[in-house]
Each structure stands twice: as C-alpha cells, then as structure tokens.
Design a protein around this motif. Structure first.
Motif, PDB file in Angstrom:
ATOM      1  N   SER A  65       0.823  -1.199   0.000  1.00 30.83           N
ATOM      2  CA  SER A  65       0.000   0.000   0.000  1.00 30.83           C
ATOM      3  C   SER A  65       0.860   1.253   0.000  1.00 30.83           C
ATOM      4  CB  SER A  65      -0.923  -0.009   1.228  1.00 30.83           C
ATOM      5  OG  SER A  65      -1.786   1.098   1.220  1.00 30.83           O
ATOM      6  N   GLU A  66       0.717   2.052  -1.027  1.00 31.40           N
ATOM      7  CA  GLU A  66       1.482   3.288  -1.201  1.00 31.40           C
ATOM      8  C   GLU A  66       2.982   2.988  -1.270  1.00 31.40           C
ATOM      9  OE1 GLU A  66      -0.808   5.827  -1.767  1.00 31.40           O
ATOM     10  OE2 GLU A  66      -1.948   3.972  -1.528  1.00 31.40           O
ATOM     11  N   VAL A  67       3.328   1.954  -2.017  1.00 28.57           N
ATOM     12  CA  VAL A  67       4.715   1.480  -2.102  1.00 28.57           C
ATOM     13  C   VAL A  67       5.216   1.424  -3.543  1.00 28.57           C
ATOM     14  CG1 VAL A  67       6.267  -0.459  -1.636  1.00 28.57           C
ATOM     15  CG2 VAL A  67       4.478   0.120   0.018  1.00 28.57           C
ATOM     16  N   VAL A  68       4.380   0.890  -4.441  1.00 22.29           N
ATOM     17  CA  VAL A  68       4.835   0.621  -5.814  1.00 22.29           C
ATOM     18  C   VAL A  68       5.371   1.877  -6.488  1.00 22.29           C
ATOM     19  CG1 VAL A  68       4.182  -0.299  -8.067  1.00 22.29           C
ATOM     20  CG2 VAL A  68       3.149  -1.242  -6.000  1.00 22.29           C
ATOM     21  N   GLU A  69       4.772   3.031  -6.176  1.00 25.89           N
ATOM     22  CA  GLU A  69       5.202   4.281  -6.819  1.00 25.89           C
ATOM     23  C   GLU A  69       6.573   4.742  -6.349  1.00 25.89           C
ATOM     24  OE1 GLU A  69       2.537   5.605  -3.320  1.00 25.89           O
ATOM     25  OE2 GLU A  69       2.732   3.911  -4.698  1.00 25.89           O
ATOM     26  N   HIS A  70       7.118   4.102  -5.313  1.00 23.79           N
ATOM     27  CA  HIS A  70       8.425   4.488  -4.785  1.00 23.79           C
ATOM     28  C   HIS A  70       9.536   3.512  -5.180  1.00 23.79           C
ATOM     29  CE1 HIS A  70       6.514   7.560  -2.399  1.00 23.79           C
ATOM     30  NE2 HIS A  70       5.745   6.679  -1.799  1.00 23.79           N
ATOM     31  N   VAL A  71       9.192   2.485  -5.941  1.00 25.98           N
ATOM     32  CA  VAL A  71      10.151   1.421  -6.267  1.00 25.98           C
ATOM     33  C   VAL A  71      10.785   1.671  -7.636  1.00 25.98           C
ATOM     34  CG1 VAL A  71      10.409  -1.052  -6.680  1.00 25.98           C
ATOM     35  CG2 VAL A  71       8.879  -0.252  -4.875  1.00 25.98           C
ATOM     36  N   PRO A  72      12.107   1.593  -7.751  1.00 26.36           N
ATOM     37  CA  PRO A  72      12.768   1.843  -9.039  1.00 26.36           C
ATOM     38  C   PRO A  72      12.329   0.890 -10.146  1.00 26.36           C
ATOM     39  CG  PRO A  72      14.357   1.955  -7.244  1.00 26.36           C
ATOM     40  CD  PRO A  72      13.084   1.437  -6.647  1.00 26.36           C
ATOM     41  N   ASP A  73      12.335  -0.418  -9.855  1.00 28.57           N
ATOM     42  CA  ASP A  73      11.958  -1.423 -10.849  1.00 28.57           C
ATOM     43  C   ASP A  73      10.632  -2.043 -10.411  1.00 28.57           C
ATOM     44  OD1 ASP A  73      11.644  -3.598 -12.546  1.00 28.57           O
ATOM     45  OD2 ASP A  73      13.776  -4.118 -12.555  1.00 28.57           O
ATOM     46  N   GLN A  74       9.541  -1.495 -10.913  1.00 24.06           N
ATOM     47  CA  GLN A  74       8.218  -1.913 -10.454  1.00 24.06           C
ATOM     48  C   GLN A  74       7.874  -3.337 -10.884  1.00 24.06           C
ATOM     49  OE1 GLN A  74       6.405   1.517 -12.275  1.00 24.06           O
ATOM     50  NE2 GLN A  74       6.055   2.490 -10.279  1.00 24.06           N
ATOM     51  N   ARG A  75       8.281  -3.710 -12.080  1.00 22.97           N
ATOM     52  CA  ARG A  75       8.002  -5.065 -12.541  1.00 22.97           C
ATOM     53  C   ARG A  75       8.690  -6.092 -11.644  1.00 22.97           C
ATOM     54  NH1 ARG A  75      10.740  -8.718 -15.609  1.00 22.97           N
ATOM     55  NH2 ARG A  75       9.444 -10.319 -16.641  1.00 22.97           N
ATOM     56  N   ALA A  76       9.966  -5.880 -11.356  1.00 28.29           N
ATOM     57  CA  ALA A  76      10.706  -6.813 -10.498  1.00 28.29           C
ATOM     58  C   ALA A  76      10.076  -6.891  -9.112  1.00 28.29           C
ATOM     59  CB  ALA A  76      12.167  -6.380 -10.396  1.00 28.29           C
ATOM     60  N   PHE A  77       9.652  -5.750  -8.592  1.00 23.79           N
ATOM     61  CA  PHE A  77       9.035  -5.719  -7.264  1.00 23.79           C
ATOM     62  C   PHE A  77       7.745  -6.530  -7.236  1.00 23.79           C
ATOM     63  CE2 PHE A  77       5.915  -3.645  -4.444  1.00 23.79           C
ATOM     64  CZ  PHE A  77       6.550  -3.808  -3.223  1.00 23.79           C
ATOM     65  N   LEU A  78       6.873  -6.306  -8.206  1.00 28.09           N
ATOM     66  CA  LEU A  78       5.595  -7.011  -8.240  1.00 28.09           C
ATOM     67  C   LEU A  78       5.785  -8.521  -8.418  1.00 28.09           C
ATOM     68  CD1 LEU A  78       3.586  -4.467 -10.396  1.00 28.09           C
ATOM     69  CD2 LEU A  78       3.178  -4.996  -7.988  1.00 28.09           C
ATOM     70  N   LEU A  79       6.757  -8.904  -9.224  1.00 28.11           N
ATOM     71  CA  LEU A  79       7.015 -10.323  -9.429  1.00 28.11           C
ATOM     72  C   LEU A  79       7.546 -10.985  -8.159  1.00 28.11           C
ATOM     73  CD1 LEU A  79       8.533 -10.381 -13.040  1.00 28.11           C
ATOM     74  CD2 LEU A  79       6.166 -10.828 -12.310  1.00 28.11           C
ATOM     75  N   GLU A  80       8.321 -10.245  -7.364  1.00 26.02           N
ATOM     76  CA  GLU A  80       8.800 -10.786  -6.090  1.00 26.02           C
ATOM     77  C   GLU A  80       7.634 -11.047  -5.135  1.00 26.02           C
ATOM     78  OE1 GLU A  80      11.749 -11.830  -5.043  1.00 26.02           O
ATOM     79  OE2 GLU A  80      12.724 -11.349  -6.940  1.00 26.02           O
ATOM     80  N   LEU A  81       6.645 -10.160  -5.169  1.00 26.62           N
ATOM     81  CA  LEU A  81       5.485 -10.356  -4.295  1.00 26.62           C
ATOM     82  C   LEU A  81       4.792 -11.681  -4.590  1.00 26.62           C
ATOM     83  CD1 LEU A  81       3.722  -6.841  -4.321  1.00 26.62           C
ATOM     84  CD2 LEU A  81       5.466  -7.678  -2.749  1.00 26.62           C
ATOM     85  N   THR A  82       4.658 -12.011  -5.852  1.00 23.85           N
ATOM     86  CA  THR A  82       3.928 -13.222  -6.226  1.00 23.85           C
ATOM     87  C   THR A  82       4.599 -14.490  -5.701  1.00 23.85           C
ATOM     88  OG1 THR A  82       5.067 -13.560  -8.360  1.00 23.85           O
ATOM     89  CG2 THR A  82       3.162 -12.073  -8.347  1.00 23.85           C
ATOM     90  N   LYS A  83       5.899 -14.440  -5.502  1.00 24.81           N
ATOM     91  CA  LYS A  83       6.624 -15.615  -5.012  1.00 24.81           C
ATOM     92  C   LYS A  83       6.200 -15.995  -3.599  1.00 24.81           C
ATOM     93  CE  LYS A  83      10.798 -14.581  -7.723  1.00 24.81           C
ATOM     94  NZ  LYS A  83      12.254 -14.259  -7.646  1.00 24.81           N
ATOM     95  N   CYS A  84       5.814 -15.005  -2.803  1.00 20.79           N
ATOM     96  CA  CYS A  84       5.468 -15.252  -1.400  1.00 20.79           C
ATOM     97  C   CYS A  84       4.004 -15.636  -1.217  1.00 20.79           C
ATOM     98  CB  CYS A  84       5.751 -14.011  -0.563  1.00 20.79           C
ATOM     99  SG  CYS A  84       7.470 -13.496  -0.521  1.00 20.79           S
ATOM    100  N   LEU A  85       3.217 -15.577  -2.264  1.00 18.80           N
ATOM    101  CA  LEU A  85       1.770 -15.747  -2.160  1.00 18.80           C
ATOM    102  C   LEU A  85       1.339 -17.191  -2.391  1.00 18.80           C
ATOM    103  CD1 LEU A  85      -0.842 -14.011  -1.804  1.00 18.80           C
ATOM    104  CD2 LEU A  85      -0.961 -13.920  -4.300  1.00 18.80           C
ATOM    105  N   LYS A  86       0.432 -17.668  -1.534  1.00 16.10           N
ATOM    106  CA  LYS A  86      -0.150 -18.996  -1.707  1.00 16.10           C
ATOM    107  C   LYS A  86      -1.060 -19.024  -2.937  1.00 16.10           C
ATOM    108  CE  LYS A  86      -0.684 -20.297   3.188  1.00 16.10           C
ATOM    109  NZ  LYS A  86      -1.705 -20.595   4.238  1.00 16.10           N
ATOM    110  N   PRO A  87      -1.227 -20.171  -3.561  1.00 16.76           N
ATOM    111  CA  PRO A  87      -2.274 -20.295  -4.577  1.00 16.76           C
ATOM    112  C   PRO A  87      -3.627 -19.949  -3.965  1.00 16.76           C
ATOM    113  CG  PRO A  87      -0.777 -22.169  -4.675  1.00 16.76           C
ATOM    114  CD  PRO A  87      -0.405 -21.401  -3.447  1.00 16.76           C
TER     115      PRO A  87
END
Length: 259
Positions: free
Chosen positions: A142-164
C-alpha cells in the motif's frame, strides 16, 4: 546493522531516507502521514471485502472483531506499521516488511504493551521471498509501488510469497494528468498534506500495467476501484473513476485445480 548491500536491492534509498526524516511523526494522525491514517479504514475495508470475494473469509464474519483470524498477511513496505497494526487488530498474523531499520524501530516501539501478532522485519522483499515461498494468504503493498525503481521486479517478487488462491492488494496513484495535478502538485505543494518530494509522477503506474505484470506469474486481477480524498472531511471514499488513485486486487491462480 544496516545492510551493506542496500544499493544492490530494488529500493530508492534517497526516498527511504526522506521518509526516515519524519519517522517520529509517523503515528501522529494529524501530522505528515495524515493520509495513511485517513486511508486506513478504506484500505482495511477493501482487503476484507476482497478476501470475502475469494472465500478466504466468510461474509457473515465481516463485522466480527476477529474477522482475519488465522490468516497470514504480509505488509510490504509497511513503514512504521499504520496498516499492519490495523490488520493485526482484526486478529491476522501480520508480517510487516520494511527496508528501513529506523521505521521498523518506530513500528516495534508502537506495539509495545499491545497484544498483537505482528512481526516487524527489516528486510528486502528479494530476501524475504527466498525463504518464504507460497507462504501468505494475502500480500499488501500500500502506497509502495510508486516508490520502487523497478516496479516489474518488485511485483514479481510479491507473487513468489503468495499462496495459490491468495490475494495481492495494491494501492497506488495512477499515472494520469489528473493525478499529476491533484496528487503531485496540489497535495504536495498547495495543501501540504503529502510530504514534499516524496513522489515522482513518472513512477506512478497504471492499473493496466500492474495487471499485465502480475499475469506473468498467473495472478489474475479481479477488482480495481478508484478512491477520492475529501480534504475538509479528512476521509477517503470509493470512486468509479480510477484515474487519480486506485486499489487493485489480484488472485494467484491454483494451477493444480485448473488441470
């Protein structure tokens, strides 16, 4: 001890240091983080309703004080814990992840004396995802993605921690002329309700862009809702128009069930 690898990670160090300058004001609901405090009710509402829509929690439990009981939630870029605490008060097991050790210190200090199941960790998402694959029922950025240099890499890292079948919840400004005017110019430099210099409009991201990135890891966007801040009431409400600021929920598809 602060990591010597800081510049190797997907973090805007300058912005992080900028936020650390107001760390002691983080829990003042009328201070520099007024919008985070004001946004909390609608953030929690969106998360709870989203988890109901996917069957993670029962609709009849929506108004129960322990509606999130037993759920493991990761709050990425948690700052000093404003949203993490709110989710923990609904009995979720919350992990607050934040690269700033100073903000983590403030977050830990604030929960002292409270019986909340919150674990604050000064760590990067790239580190956390290695040791916590498919762990969380929900992940919030929340209120984080706009502060990240590489947004694609950040979002893809999130998916790794998520359960199906788990959900990712994103809240962030859209990248439009309207958001530039209202979020960047008026909110920061006219009304002073956002800390000056904390946003770069070029790093705002459109919901269609978030959706496309998350689809790379089989996370399907199921909800996008706009929000609006009424200044004189200090309250956020849902809005059909998503061009200023939006909430997005995506669900990680269970490949086993699809076969």
């Amino acid at each position: 001890m602060e990591s010597s690898k800081k510049n190797d990670y997907n973090v805007d160090v300058k912005n992080m240091k900028h936020l650390e300058t107001v760390s002691e004001e983080w829990w003042d609901p009328s201070g520099t983080q007024i919008l985070l405090h004001s946004m909390n009710p609608i953030r929690v509402d969106f998360i709870c309703n989203g988890l109901i829509s996917t069957g993670m929690i029962k609709a009849e439990d929506r108004n129960n004080p322990d509606v999130l009981k037993g759920l493991n939630i990761l709050d990425v870029g948690c700052g000093a814990g404003v949203l993490s605490e709110a989710l923990a008060k609904l009995n979720a097991n919350v992990t607050g992840l934040e690269p700033s050790e100073e903000l983590i210190r403030v977050a830990r200090d604030h929960i002292k004396g409270q019986s909340l199941n919150v674990d604050y960790i000064a760590e990067y998402i790239e580190e956390h995802s290695i040791n916590n694959p498919d762990k969380y029922d929900a992940i919030v950025a929340s209120e984080v993605v706009e502060h990240v240099p590489d947004q694609r890499a950040f979002l893809l890292e999130l998916t790794k921690c998520l359960k199906p079948n788990g959900s990712i919840f994103i809240t962030t400004p859209n990248r439009t002329i309207v958001s530039w005017l209202l979020v960047k110019i008026i909110s920061e430099y006219v009304l002073n309700i956002i800390q000056r210099g904390s946003h770069d409009w070029n790093h705002f991201i459109r919901p269609s862009e978030v959706e496309k990135i998350l689809e790379e890891k089989n996370c399907k966007t199921v909800s996008v809702r706009g929000i609006w801040y009424t200044v004189f009431l200090n309250v956020f409400n849902y809005l059909k128009y998503t061009g200023i600021h939006y909430f997005l929920q995506a669900v990680k598809q269970d490949n086993k069930k699809q076969k």
